[in-house]
Write a protein that holds these residues in place. Structure first.
Motif, PDB file in Angstrom:
ATOM      1  N   VAL A 272      58.941  -7.413  62.706  1.00  0.00           N
ATOM      2  CA  VAL A 272      58.966  -7.967  64.262  1.00  0.00           C
ATOM      3  C   VAL A 272      59.983  -7.398  64.912  1.00  0.00           C
ATOM      4  O   VAL A 272      59.589  -6.946  66.254  1.00  0.00           O
ATOM      5  N   ALA A 273      61.185  -7.447  64.368  1.00  0.00           N
ATOM      6  CA  ALA A 273      62.372  -7.065  65.220  1.00  0.00           C
ATOM      7  C   ALA A 273      62.239  -5.541  65.312  1.00  0.00           C
ATOM      8  O   ALA A 273      62.678  -4.955  66.495  1.00  0.00           O
ATOM      9  N   ALA A 274      61.977  -4.709  64.485  1.00  0.00           N
ATOM     10  CA  ALA A 274      62.003  -3.179  64.528  1.00  0.00           C
ATOM     11  C   ALA A 274      60.878  -2.838  65.382  1.00  0.00           C
ATOM     12  O   ALA A 274      60.922  -1.961  66.476  1.00  0.00           O
ATOM     13  N   THR A 275      59.598  -3.605  65.700  1.00  0.00           N
ATOM     14  CA  THR A 275      58.705  -3.265  66.653  1.00  0.00           C
ATOM     15  C   THR A 275      59.160  -3.544  67.920  1.00  0.00           C
ATOM     16  O   THR A 275      58.842  -2.693  68.968  1.00  0.00           O
ATOM     17  N   ALA A 276      59.970  -4.566  68.103  1.00  0.00           N
ATOM     18  CA  ALA A 276      60.377  -4.954  69.370  1.00  0.00           C
ATOM     19  C   ALA A 276      61.360  -3.829  70.025  1.00  0.00           C
ATOM     20  O   ALA A 276      61.219  -3.160  71.064  1.00  0.00           O
ATOM     21  N   VAL A 277      62.232  -3.598  68.990  1.00  0.00           N
ATOM     22  CA  VAL A 277      63.224  -2.571  69.430  1.00  0.00           C
ATOM     23  C   VAL A 277      62.536  -1.411  69.840  1.00  0.00           C
ATOM     24  O   VAL A 277      62.761  -0.657  70.946  1.00  0.00           O
ATOM     25  N   ARG A 278      61.777  -0.842  69.083  1.00  0.00           N
ATOM     26  CA  ARG A 278      60.987   0.647  69.280  1.00  0.00           C
ATOM     27  C   ARG A 278      60.150   0.309  70.789  1.00  0.00           C
ATOM     28  O   ARG A 278      60.232   1.433  71.488  1.00  0.00           O
ATOM     29  N   ARG A 279      59.439  -0.718  70.945  1.00  0.00           N
ATOM     30  CA  ARG A 279      58.839  -1.049  72.021  1.00  0.00           C
ATOM     31  C   ARG A 279      59.763  -0.813  73.238  1.00  0.00           C
ATOM     32  O   ARG A 279      59.441  -0.261  74.426  1.00  0.00           O
ATOM     33  N   TRP A 280      60.726  -1.374  73.326  1.00  0.00           N
ATOM     34  CA  TRP A 280      61.832  -1.403  74.443  1.00  0.00           C
ATOM     35  C   TRP A 280      62.635   0.085  74.327  1.00  0.00           C
ATOM     36  O   TRP A 280      62.674   0.425  75.681  1.00  0.00           O
ATOM     37  N   GLN A 281      62.631   0.629  73.452  1.00  0.00           N
ATOM     38  CA  GLN A 281      63.053   2.201  73.404  1.00  0.00           C
ATOM     39  C   GLN A 281      61.995   3.005  73.982  1.00  0.00           C
ATOM     40  O   GLN A 281      62.400   3.673  75.092  1.00  0.00           O
ATOM     41  N   ARG A 282      60.683   2.917  73.944  1.00  0.00           N
ATOM     42  CA  ARG A 282      59.862   3.768  74.353  1.00  0.00           C
ATOM     43  C   ARG A 282      59.674   3.476  75.877  1.00  0.00           C
ATOM     44  O   ARG A 282      59.590   4.407  76.881  1.00  0.00           O
ATOM     45  N   ARG A 283      59.997   1.999  76.298  1.00  0.00           N
ATOM     46  CA  ARG A 283      59.755   1.812  77.787  1.00  0.00           C
ATOM     47  C   ARG A 283      61.068   2.376  78.553  1.00  0.00           C
ATOM     48  O   ARG A 283      61.096   1.849  79.750  1.00  0.00           O
ATOM     49  N   GLY A 284      62.219   2.628  77.817  1.00  0.00           N
ATOM     50  CA  GLY A 284      63.322   3.219  78.531  1.00  0.00           C
ATOM     51  C   GLY A 284      64.191   1.816  78.805  1.00  0.00           C
ATOM     52  O   GLY A 284      64.986   1.848  79.775  1.00  0.00           O
ATOM     53  N   ARG A 285      63.949   0.670  78.376  1.00  0.00           N
ATOM     54  CA  ARG A 285      64.558  -0.552  78.431  1.00  0.00           C
ATOM     55  C   ARG A 285      65.998  -0.685  77.869  1.00  0.00           C
ATOM     56  O   ARG A 285      66.666  -1.592  78.455  1.00  0.00           O
ATOM     57  N   LEU A 286      66.158   0.115  76.775  1.00  0.00           N
ATOM     58  CA  LEU A 286      67.561  -0.162  76.099  1.00  0.00           C
ATOM     59  C   LEU A 286      68.586   0.905  76.300  1.00  0.00           C
ATOM     60  O   LEU A 286      68.218   1.861  76.621  1.00  0.00           O
ATOM     61  N   ALA A 287      69.948   0.256  76.843  1.00  0.00           N
ATOM     62  CA  ALA A 287      70.992   1.158  76.875  1.00  0.00           C
ATOM     63  C   ALA A 287      71.495   1.907  75.881  1.00  0.00           C
ATOM     64  O   ALA A 287      72.046   2.904  75.881  1.00  0.00           O
ATOM     65  N   GLY A 288      70.882   1.261  74.581  1.00  0.00           N
ATOM     66  CA  GLY A 288      71.602   2.013  73.517  1.00  0.00           C
ATOM     67  C   GLY A 288      71.047   1.166  72.231  1.00  0.00           C
ATOM     68  O   GLY A 288      70.680  -0.148  72.225  1.00  0.00           O
ATOM     69  N   VAL A 289      71.004   1.959  70.955  1.00  0.00           N
ATOM     70  CA  VAL A 289      70.886   1.321  69.586  1.00  0.00           C
ATOM     71  C   VAL A 289      71.843   1.649  68.657  1.00  0.00           C
ATOM     72  O   VAL A 289      72.044   2.975  68.690  1.00  0.00           O
ATOM     73  N   VAL A 290      72.624   1.004  68.239  1.00  0.00           N
ATOM     74  CA  VAL A 290      73.686   1.317  67.179  1.00  0.00           C
ATOM     75  C   VAL A 290      73.507   0.971  65.970  1.00  0.00           C
ATOM     76  O   VAL A 290      73.008  -0.193  65.559  1.00  0.00           O
ATOM     77  N   GLU A 291      73.268   2.001  64.922  1.00  0.00           N
ATOM     78  CA  GLU A 291      72.835   1.765  63.679  1.00  0.00           C
ATOM     79  C   GLU A 291      74.006   1.951  63.070  1.00  0.00           C
ATOM     80  O   GLU A 291      74.564   2.829  62.750  1.00  0.00           O
ATOM     81  N   LEU A 292      74.700   0.711  62.466  1.00  0.00           N
ATOM     82  CA  LEU A 292      76.061   0.807  61.797  1.00  0.00           C
ATOM     83  C   LEU A 292      76.060   1.475  60.349  1.00  0.00           C
ATOM     84  O   LEU A 292      77.030   1.764  59.851  1.00  0.00           O
ATOM     85  N   GLY A 293      75.019   1.578  59.603  1.00  0.00           N
ATOM     86  CA  GLY A 293      74.748   2.489  58.520  1.00  0.00           C
ATOM     87  C   GLY A 293      75.175   1.766  57.292  1.00  0.00           C
ATOM     88  O   GLY A 293      75.508   2.721  56.397  1.00  0.00           O
ATOM     89  N   ALA A 294      75.256   0.563  57.093  1.00  0.00           N
ATOM     90  CA  ALA A 294      75.588  -0.185  56.012  1.00  0.00           C
ATOM     91  C   ALA A 294      74.280   0.260  55.076  1.00  0.00           C
ATOM     92  O   ALA A 294      73.311   0.513  54.991  1.00  0.00           O
TER      93      ALA A 294
END
Length: 153
Positions: free
Chosen positions: A77-99
């Motif tokens: 549910v979280a990954a889907t929301a992130v991808r949806r807002w990325q596609r819509r150009g609504r996110l200023a960024g996504v930071v993947e810390l790489g743990a």
């Protein structure tokens, strides 16, 4: 005034903002999430996803999602929301810390990363369990002397 905010909260609510949660966000996020604000969100299910959806739909704030590993490692549910807002150009960024793997240490590192880059922390805890991630994050803000707003849900 430009400000950076961290939003943190329980996973024990639905990720879909209902009318009650929407009213809480309108009262406690909207005054701070202006078009000159940057909001850091943890990318987890629960408050993180509900706040992401609400903020993206109701504000002009810059939204940055921070995840401990990768977006693909987040709950669906979280990954889907992130991808949806990325596609819509609504996110200023996504930071993947790489743990290497999700877990308490990785979640705490993500939360510290967000708080260390913020001027204000807004937490939406459920209950008063001092070992919760939300309480940990609010405690980190307190240790740094940052203002923090606690909104029980």
């Amino acid at each position: 005034m430009s400000r950076a905010i961290t939003v943190t909260g329980t996973r024990e609510v639905t990720s879909e903002p209902d009318a009650g949660l929407g009213a809480v966000f309108a009262a406690y996020l909207l005054p701070f999430a202006t078009s000159s604000s940057t909001v850091h969100l943890g990318g987890a299910a629960g408050i993180d996803t509900a706040a992401l959806d609400w903020l993206a739909a109701h504000t002009g704030a810059a939204l940055i999602v921070v995840v401990p590993c990768t977006v693909a490692d987040q709950p669906e549910v979280a990954a889907t929301a992130v991808r949806r807002w990325q596609r819509r150009g609504r996110l200023a960024g996504v930071v993947e810390l790489g743990a290497r793997r999700p877990g308490t240490g990785a979640f705490h590192a993500r939360n510290r990363w967000m708080v260390d880059r913020s001027d204000l922390v807004i937490g939406f805890p459920r209950g008063d369990d001092p070992s919760s991630g939300t309480r940990y994050t609010l405690g980190h803000a307190a240790r740094l002397g940052l203002p923090h707003l606690v909104v029980p849900v």
